[in-house]
Scaffold this active site. Structure first.
Site, mmCIF file in Angstrom:
data_model
loop_
_atom_site.group_PDB
_atom_site.id
_atom_site.type_symbol
_atom_site.label_atom_id
_atom_site.label_comp_id
_atom_site.label_asym_id
_atom_site.label_seq_id
_atom_site.Cartn_x
_atom_site.Cartn_y
_atom_site.Cartn_z
ATOM 1 N N PRO A 2 16.571 3.255 -20.068
ATOM 2 C CA PRO A 2 14.912 2.649 -19.997
ATOM 3 C C PRO A 2 14.712 3.258 -18.895
ATOM 4 C CG PRO A 2 16.503 1.024 -21.124
ATOM 5 C CD PRO A 2 17.583 2.226 -20.541
ATOM 6 N N LEU A 9 -1.451 -2.851 -6.933
ATOM 7 C CA LEU A 9 -1.730 -3.177 -5.696
ATOM 8 C C LEU A 9 -0.788 -3.260 -4.483
ATOM 9 C CD1 LEU A 9 -4.858 -4.423 -6.003
ATOM 10 C CD2 LEU A 9 -4.699 -2.131 -5.966
ATOM 11 N N GLU A 10 -0.604 -2.179 -3.224
ATOM 12 C CA GLU A 10 0.214 -2.319 -2.297
ATOM 13 C C GLU A 10 -0.247 -3.535 -2.051
ATOM 14 O OE1 GLU A 10 -0.644 0.739 0.265
ATOM 15 O OE2 GLU A 10 -3.094 0.036 0.334
ATOM 16 N N GLY A 11 1.155 -4.531 -0.710
ATOM 17 C CA GLY A 11 0.327 -5.458 -0.048
ATOM 18 C C GLY A 11 1.587 -6.941 -0.469
ATOM 19 N N ARG A 12 2.827 -6.485 -1.223
ATOM 20 C CA ARG A 12 4.070 -7.101 -1.252
ATOM 21 C C ARG A 12 4.716 -6.937 -0.599
ATOM 22 N NH1 ARG A 12 0.435 -6.518 -5.907
ATOM 23 N NH2 ARG A 12 0.485 -8.143 -7.229
#
EC number: 5.3.2.6
Length: 62
Positions: A2, A9-12
């Site tokens: 799998p 969105l970026e930012g984590r």
């Protein structure tokens, strides 16, 4: 084998992405019976100026 692609969105933080990968892997393992070693998770991060909803970029909506 799998393959899972997560688009967000970026930012984590690295910690958030690490937890996400672990939880997605566990969910795929439980659901499909695939061994953990065979599960591949891709994270694709997008900038707000590369993502639009209803004809407007998210960077323009802030």
């Amino acid at each position: 084998m799998p393959y899972v692609t997560v688009k967000m969105l970026e930012g984590r933080t690295d910690e958030q992405k690490r937890n996400l990968v672990e939880k997605v892997t566990e969910a795929v393992k439980e659901t499909t019976g695939a061994s953990e070693e065979k599960i591949v998770v891709f994270i694709e991060e997008m900038r707000k100026d590369h993502y639009a909803v209803a004809g407007k970029r998210l960077s323009d909506m802030e």
